[in-house]
Design a protein around this motif. Sequence first.
Motif, PDB file in Angstrom:
ATOM      1  N   ILE A   1      19.967   3.882 -11.748  1.00  0.00           N
ATOM      2  CA  ILE A   1      19.243   4.787 -10.856  1.00  0.00           C
ATOM      3  C   ILE A   1      19.504   4.385  -9.413  1.00  0.00           C
TER       4      ILE A   1
ATOM      5  N   ILE B   1      14.858   5.507  -6.223  1.00  0.00           N
ATOM      6  CA  ILE B   1      13.814   4.473  -6.308  1.00  0.00           C
ATOM      7  C   ILE B   1      12.914   4.499  -5.072  1.00  0.00           C
ATOM      8  N   HIS B   2      13.536   4.679  -3.918  1.00  0.00           N
ATOM      9  CA  HIS B   2      12.743   4.685  -2.687  1.00  0.00           C
ATOM     10  C   HIS B   2      11.898   5.955  -2.526  1.00  0.00           C
TER      11      HIS B   2
ATOM     12  N   MET C   1      10.295   7.261  -5.196  1.00  0.00           N
ATOM     13  CA  MET C   1       9.231   7.156  -6.208  1.00  0.00           C
ATOM     14  C   MET C   1       7.851   6.831  -5.610  1.00  0.00           C
ATOM     15  N   PRO C   2       7.763   5.880  -4.661  1.00  0.00           N
ATOM     16  CA  PRO C   2       6.439   5.597  -4.090  1.00  0.00           C
ATOM     17  C   PRO C   2       5.812   6.822  -3.423  1.00  0.00           C
ATOM     18  N   ARG C   3       6.663   7.688  -2.836  1.00  0.00           N
ATOM     19  CA  ARG C   3       6.110   8.891  -2.202  1.00  0.00           C
ATOM     20  C   ARG C   3       5.597   9.861  -3.258  1.00  0.00           C
TER      21      ARG C   3
ATOM     22  N   PHE D   1       4.474   9.018  -6.114  1.00  0.00           N
ATOM     23  CA  PHE D   1       3.253   8.384  -6.633  1.00  0.00           C
ATOM     24  C   PHE D   1       2.062   8.684  -5.715  1.00  0.00           C
ATOM     25  N   ARG D   2       2.283   8.515  -4.415  1.00  0.00           N
ATOM     26  CA  ARG D   2       1.208   8.748  -3.454  1.00  0.00           C
ATOM     27  C   ARG D   2       0.712  10.188  -3.525  1.00  0.00           C
TER      28      ARG D   2
ATOM     29  N   ILE E   1       5.477   7.272 -13.476  1.00  0.00           N
ATOM     30  CA  ILE E   1       6.044   6.618 -12.283  1.00  0.00           C
ATOM     31  C   ILE E   1       5.519   5.191 -12.168  1.00  0.00           C
TER      32      ILE E   1
ATOM     33  N   MET F   1       8.020   1.997 -11.981  1.00  0.00           N
ATOM     34  CA  MET F   1       7.982   1.071 -10.850  1.00  0.00           C
ATOM     35  C   MET F   1       7.311  -0.263 -11.221  1.00  0.00           C
TER      36      MET F   1
ATOM     37  N   GLU G   1      10.853  -7.534   0.212  1.00  0.00           N
ATOM     38  CA  GLU G   1      10.659  -6.233   0.836  1.00  0.00           C
ATOM     39  C   GLU G   1       9.911  -6.429   2.140  1.00  0.00           C
ATOM     40  N   ASN G   2      10.468  -5.855   3.175  1.00  0.00           N
ATOM     41  CA  ASN G   2       9.914  -6.045   4.508  1.00  0.00           C
ATOM     42  C   ASN G   2       9.078  -4.852   4.935  1.00  0.00           C
TER      43      ASN G   2
END
Lengths: 205, 205
Positions: free
Chosen positions: B5, B10-11, B13-15, B17-18, B73, B77, B190-191
């Motif tokens: 993937i 992947i980046h 996915m958090p959106r 989820f939110r 999700i 994650m 992760e920063n």
Amino acid sequence: MEKRISSAVIHRMPRYFRHLCDLQDAGIARISSGTLADRMGLTASQVRQDFNCFGGFGQQGYGYNVAELRSAIAGIMHIDRERGAIIVGTGNLGKALMSNFNFQKYGVRLVAAFDSNPLLIGTEIAGVPVYSCRQMEEVMEREQPQIAILTLPKMHARAAAQKLVAAGIKGIWNFTSIDLHLDMPNVPVENVHFSESLMVLSYKI
Amino acid sequence: MEKRISSAVIHRMPRYFRHLCDLQDAGIARISSGTLADRMGLTASQVRQDFNCFGGFGQQGYGYNVAELRSAIAGIMHIDRERGAIIVGTGNLGKALMSNFNFQKYGVRLVAAFDSNPLLIGTEIAGVPVYSCRQMEEVMEREQPQIAILTLPKMHARAAAQKLVAAGIKGIWNFTSIDLHLDMPNVPVENVHFSESLMVLSYKI
């Protein structure tokens, strides 16, 4: 010309800027696209392509002048001017930003903070005066800030944003988890979502 | 299959989820790819394509079940399990996270905080005990945390990260502006770079 630059390129510019600042701090004057790419996990051709969007800055075989490239990116991203900003909410997060974040480096001057806690109103945090939220219009009229930083509790974020936009704010740096985009299509909002990087970290572990 | 993937998916996915959490909180049980795409500024085909990477979740003509998609999700994650975390540095930013961030929602349980300030050691912040940095190995041995959250001053970040990795930490959530990637290629970092979104905002104004 700027209008045609893709969002992906624009979102990489802050990373270039950060790495170039680090290089400059380390006393490095020139860097090749290959070395810069390695530091950032990109390819040399990607780096060259990104800077070509803005007319290119390097000289074949000489690499980039670090200071010049840094200034050029500051210009592209409009952080080479001074913009006034206000911060709304001086809890732990607001205080952390006021005390530790280098606003000046990004062309931002913090002119006022707002809070509803009577104990804080009239005090200063990191040299910035704290006002009551009731004084917002008056202070904005006087200081003409362009940016509002939202570090207030989530439940008050939407009302505060609407009031700020009505009072003339031009952009919102949003630390609350409320999505404000749909409310104010003409005012850019950038969100700091802590959770996104935590989720990506969790995926990678 | 997960390995193939792309990082871009992947980046995103958090959106997803939110937004799905917001929908669930609003009592919405089903959503079409088109409506979800509109909320997020994507296209419906992009949304369908993203979920197809994981086998797809929707039913043609029925849309997605919000709760199911959210759970899926969370599983992708890896936030559907409980991981221990420690936080290093309990200044304003550390305190802000400890008091306000919903760690549990992301499968994280904060088991300990560390600071060098003798006034804080032995106290609790938001129910989490604060230890001296000298107790780090001992606490890690006992609690077996996987994630370290770095909210300490920049100048101490590199040494702390090395010590934590040596003591068995599996991932670092880095709030300092120090780049730790090159030091520890086998531990994901992760920063959270506040400045990146401020620069993008500045560009858009």
